[in-house]
Scaffold this motif. Structure first.
Motif, PDB file in Angstrom:
ATOM      1  N   SER A 196      52.921  29.861  69.914  1.00  0.00           N
ATOM      2  CA  SER A 196      52.027  29.096  69.046  1.00  0.00           C
ATOM      3  C   SER A 196      52.503  27.651  69.002  1.00  0.00           C
ATOM      4  N   LEU A 197      51.537  26.738  68.980  1.00  0.00           N
ATOM      5  CA  LEU A 197      51.849  25.315  68.986  1.00  0.00           C
ATOM      6  C   LEU A 197      50.859  24.612  68.071  1.00  0.00           C
ATOM      7  N   ALA A 198      51.365  23.766  67.193  1.00  0.00           N
ATOM      8  CA  ALA A 198      50.504  22.985  66.303  1.00  0.00           C
ATOM      9  C   ALA A 198      50.686  21.515  66.619  1.00  0.00           C
ATOM     10  N   LEU A 199      49.578  20.824  66.837  1.00  0.00           N
ATOM     11  CA  LEU A 199      49.573  19.389  67.092  1.00  0.00           C
ATOM     12  C   LEU A 199      48.964  18.696  65.889  1.00  0.00           C
ATOM     13  N   VAL A 200      49.723  17.820  65.264  1.00  0.00           N
ATOM     14  CA  VAL A 200      49.243  17.064  64.114  1.00  0.00           C
ATOM     15  C   VAL A 200      48.978  15.633  64.583  1.00  0.00           C
ATOM     16  N   GLY A 201      47.711  15.285  64.662  1.00  0.00           N
ATOM     17  CA  GLY A 201      47.317  13.976  65.161  1.00  0.00           C
ATOM     18  C   GLY A 201      46.815  14.076  66.585  1.00  0.00           C
TER      19      GLY A 201
ATOM     20  N   PRO B  44      54.550  27.511  63.304  1.00  0.00           N
ATOM     21  CA  PRO B  44      54.429  27.725  64.746  1.00  0.00           C
ATOM     22  C   PRO B  44      55.778  27.662  65.449  1.00  0.00           C
ATOM     23  N   ASP B  45      55.788  28.089  66.709  1.00  0.00           N
ATOM     24  CA  ASP B  45      56.997  27.925  67.521  1.00  0.00           C
ATOM     25  C   ASP B  45      57.334  26.455  67.694  1.00  0.00           C
ATOM     26  N   ILE B  46      56.284  25.653  67.937  1.00  0.00           N
ATOM     27  CA  ILE B  46      56.469  24.228  68.175  1.00  0.00           C
ATOM     28  C   ILE B  46      55.470  23.445  67.330  1.00  0.00           C
TER      29      ILE B  46
ATOM     30  N   LEU C 191      52.261  19.097  55.369  1.00  0.00           N
ATOM     31  CA  LEU C 191      52.720  19.609  56.664  1.00  0.00           C
ATOM     32  C   LEU C 191      54.009  20.411  56.559  1.00  0.00           C
ATOM     33  N   ALA C 192      54.732  20.263  55.471  1.00  0.00           N
ATOM     34  CA  ALA C 192      56.045  20.893  55.338  1.00  0.00           C
ATOM     35  C   ALA C 192      56.045  22.387  55.642  1.00  0.00           C
ATOM     36  N   PRO C 193      55.012  23.156  55.231  1.00  0.00           N
ATOM     37  CA  PRO C 193      55.037  24.598  55.536  1.00  0.00           C
ATOM     38  C   PRO C 193      55.011  24.914  57.031  1.00  0.00           C
ATOM     39  N   LEU C 194      54.597  23.950  57.862  1.00  0.00           N
ATOM     40  CA  LEU C 194      54.528  24.197  59.304  1.00  0.00           C
ATOM     41  C   LEU C 194      55.895  24.096  59.983  1.00  0.00           C
ATOM     42  N   ALA C 195      56.880  23.577  59.278  1.00  0.00           N
ATOM     43  CA  ALA C 195      58.215  23.426  59.855  1.00  0.00           C
ATOM     44  C   ALA C 195      59.129  24.505  59.305  1.00  0.00           C
ATOM     45  N   GLY C 196      59.075  25.673  59.922  1.00  0.00           N
ATOM     46  CA  GLY C 196      59.934  26.777  59.507  1.00  0.00           C
ATOM     47  C   GLY C 196      61.288  26.704  60.172  1.00  0.00           C
ATOM     48  N   PRO C 197      62.208  27.595  59.795  1.00  0.00           N
ATOM     49  CA  PRO C 197      63.558  27.578  60.367  1.00  0.00           C
ATOM     50  C   PRO C 197      63.571  27.774  61.878  1.00  0.00           C
ATOM     51  N   GLY C 198      62.601  28.492  62.423  1.00  0.00           N
ATOM     52  CA  GLY C 198      62.577  28.724  63.869  1.00  0.00           C
ATOM     53  C   GLY C 198      61.660  27.786  64.622  1.00  0.00           C
ATOM     54  N   THR C 199      61.106  26.785  63.931  1.00  0.00           N
ATOM     55  CA  THR C 199      60.151  25.863  64.549  1.00  0.00           C
ATOM     56  C   THR C 199      60.870  24.706  65.227  1.00  0.00           C
TER      57      THR C 199
ATOM     58  N   ALA D  65      60.085  21.949  75.534  1.00  0.00           N
ATOM     59  CA  ALA D  65      59.678  20.575  75.228  1.00  0.00           C
ATOM     60  C   ALA D  65      59.531  19.760  76.503  1.00  0.00           C
ATOM     61  N   ASP D  66      60.449  19.964  77.429  1.00  0.00           N
ATOM     62  CA  ASP D  66      60.373  19.243  78.697  1.00  0.00           C
ATOM     63  C   ASP D  66      59.083  19.587  79.429  1.00  0.00           C
TER      64      ASP D  66
END
Length: 274
Positions: free
Chosen positions: A9-14, A68-70, A87-95, A151-152
């Motif tokens: 899963s990937l979330a793009l903000v913007g 999300p994963d990313i 946006l804070a909830p989208l940044a989990g410990p494994g994100t 990421a690469d």
């Protein structure tokens, strides 16, 4: 992008110029649209149509989304403070958080998104919109090898990626490649203006200037020779190019101006962190 590096899963903000360019690159390299969520209340009609065609999830209620994963942040740096609470909830410990916000440090991002641990700062540039971007990236120590590889893969979808080991160098990357396309575009303006002053019709001067820079850039991209050697190859002793380069390479010429320009951009990037 190899299958082993595709995030679940990937979330793009913007999804403006840069975010949109990255999204187009991901879809073109085979990342499944339904695994991507885009959050951008002001998304353009063209980007909305792209999301609909490709199955990208557009603007769902953020509070209902799992981390999300990313998470890719591609909003304006000045908008981070206002956007962060939602946006804070989208940044989990494994994100893995990938930020393309100029000047915003890892510390800034963690302060805005308290759940963020693994963070990558990336600075792409405008040619990413045609898949010819240059991106400098820095990974915080918490980023795993697999996350960095993912990421690469994502960043490579829109051009070349260069990694730095010192976060402080990202501001210098911003000054060189992040802002660099604007320097080149301005050079075209100046070259065309000089052509007009030399007597060329305005439209002809601009066409010649544009094609000269575009052709030189393509040659630089394709040739194994260093830029310095390519310059020498088109400079005959005592010729017209040599006469011009005496001006550009003389005292107060292009080199000191470019140093000042890059330093100014890097300095401004640092100011944006505050």
């Amino acid at each position: 992008m190899s299958d082993g590096l595709v995030p679940r899963s990937l979330a793009l903000v913007g999804a403006g110029k840069m975010g949109g360019a990255m999204l187009e690159g991901w879809l073109a390299t085979g990342l499944p649209g339904p695994e991507i969520t885009v959050v951008d209340p002001g998304v353009s009609d063209a980007m909305r149509a792209l999301c609909e065609r490709s199955g990208v999830v557009l603007n769902p209620p953020v509070a209902a989304l799992p981390a999300p994963d990313i998470l890719v942040l591609a909003i304006k740096p000045q908008a981070l403070a206002d956007a962060a609470p939602g946006l804070a909830p989208l940044a989990g410990p494994g994100t893995l958080v990938i930020s393309v916000l100029a000047g915003k440090t890892v510390a800034n991002l963690r302060a805005a998104l308290p759940g963020a641990e693994a963070v990558i700062r990336a600075m792409p540039n405008l040619p990413a919109s045609i898949g010819r971007g240059a991106t400098g990236a820095y990974a915080s120590p918490e980023v795993t090898d697999l996350q960095r590889a993912a990421a690469d893969g994502l960043l490579s979808a829109v051009g070349r990626v260069e990694w730095v080991d010192d976060e402080g160098l990202i501001d210098a990357v911003t000054g060189v490649s992040g802002s660099g396309p604007a320097y080149v575009f301005h050079m075209v303006e100046c070259l065309a203006r000089a052509g007009r002053e030399a007597g060329l019709p305005e439209d002809l001067a601009m066409r010649l200037a544009r094609q000269t820079v575009a052709g030189a850039g393509a040659l630089l991209a394709e040739s194994p020779l260093a830029a310095e050697e390519l310059r020498r190859n088109v400079t005959s002793p005592g010729g017209t190019t040599a006469a011009a380069l005496e001006v550009l390479m003389g005292e107060g010429g292009l080199a000191p101006l470019m140093e000042k320009a890059v330093a100014a951009a890097a300095r401004r990037a640092g100011e944006l962190s505050g």
